[in-house]
Write an enzyme that holds these catalytic residues in place. Structure first.
Site: not given
Length: 307
Positions: A65, A68, A126
């Protein structure tokens, strides 16, 4: 008298430094190169891009993640950006999170949030649902699939524009479909430096907590409270963000930043079982401090998203 030649010292991190013959005293006082758990890591000065540390700096790895942060940077550098633009949450986004078992901002179908709110839902808990909503909203095409595909293409164009040859994205959130979502510690640090240059990005990632008041599908108000999964915030003096990530292939990952006395360092730890301590050790190495030895990580509230 003949001048003495400077020696070249190879650190265990793989970095090369030139040692002055007159610097023995300061060299002895310099902090030791840290031993960290991460398989890949990098540390650079934000202001001038100077490299302070590298471990497996150019080895390709999954990034989970931490992807992101590029999702956010792609949104924030979109033409004619309006942070107050309203986006309606679709069932497609919430179903995706359930199907993939992804981290979530717990968005509700039919709720209307602004781009600015969704950026916090993306970066703090997240939220893969927030990532999906932003990717579709900022992509182009006649279908959801086409729009998200074009958004991912924009993420890849950003990496290319920054001269990163060992980075590729096949997802908008780090949930790789075919293992083609990778980077290197050095590439990811450069991406992070690019993202960090945006004041809205800095404002988003530095917040330990964010409260968003959205409009629900019934016209009433719904309040979302998101906690930042980056436990370095509030634990390491001067920490200012950026993003966590965890995946089966990637392991625990962290992109981080901290500022002290006007100097900012940006760092990366990929596949680091003790990623927060790794980050503290690397920042200490940059700041010539010993914070990591006594740092106590803050705890997230019960029920808060973990990443």
């Amino acid at each position: 008298m003949r001048a003495r030649r400077a020696a070249t010292v190879v650190l265990s991190s793989g970095l090369l430094i030139a040692a002055s013959p007159f610097a023995a005293t300061s060299a002895q006082a310099a902090p030791a190169v840290p031993t960290i758990s991460a398989k890949g890591a990098f540390l650079m000065e934000y202001g001038n891009g100077k490299v302070a540390y590298g471990k497996g700096a150019n080895v390709r790895r999954q990034m989970a993640s931490t992807t992101k942060l590029v999702t956010a940077a792609t949104v924030l550098t979109s033409p004619n950006l309006n942070l107050n633009r309203k986006i309606t949450i679709k069932k497609t986004y919430t179903d995706y999170v359930i199907q993939k078992g992804g981290s979530s901002a717990q968005l509700k179908v039919g709720d209307v949030l602004t781009v600015r709110q969704l950026l916090s839902g993306l970066m703090l808990p997240s939220g893969c649902d927030a990532a999906y909503a932003l990717a579709e909203a900022f992509g182009t095409g006649s279908t959801t699939a086409a729009r998200t595909k074009s958004f991912i293409a924009n993420m890849n164009r950003k990496a290319t524009a920054l001269g990163l040859k060992n980075t590729k994205f096949d997802s908008f959130d780090g949930i790789s479909q075919a293992g083609q979502n990778y980077t290197t510690p050095s590439d990811l640090a450069k991406l992070a430096r690019h993202a960090y240059s945006n004041p809205t990005f800095r404002d988003v990632v530095k917040a330990p907590k964010y409260v968003a008041v959205a409009t629900a599908s019934n016209g009433k108000k719904r309040t979302y409270t998101w906690y930042n999964t980056n436990k370095l915030l509030g634990s390491y003096s001067g920490a200012t963000g950026m993003k966590t990530g965890t995946g089966t292939a990637a392991g625990p990952c962290l992109v981080f930043a901290a500022t002290r006395n006007g100097k900012t360092y940006i760092g990366v730890a990929l596949n680091g079982p003790d990623r927060f301590k790794d980050a503290a050790k690397l920042l200490d190495y940059g700041f010539k401090s010993t914070t990591a030895k006594t740092m106590q990580l803050r705890s997230l509230p019960a029920g808060a998203q973990q990443d």
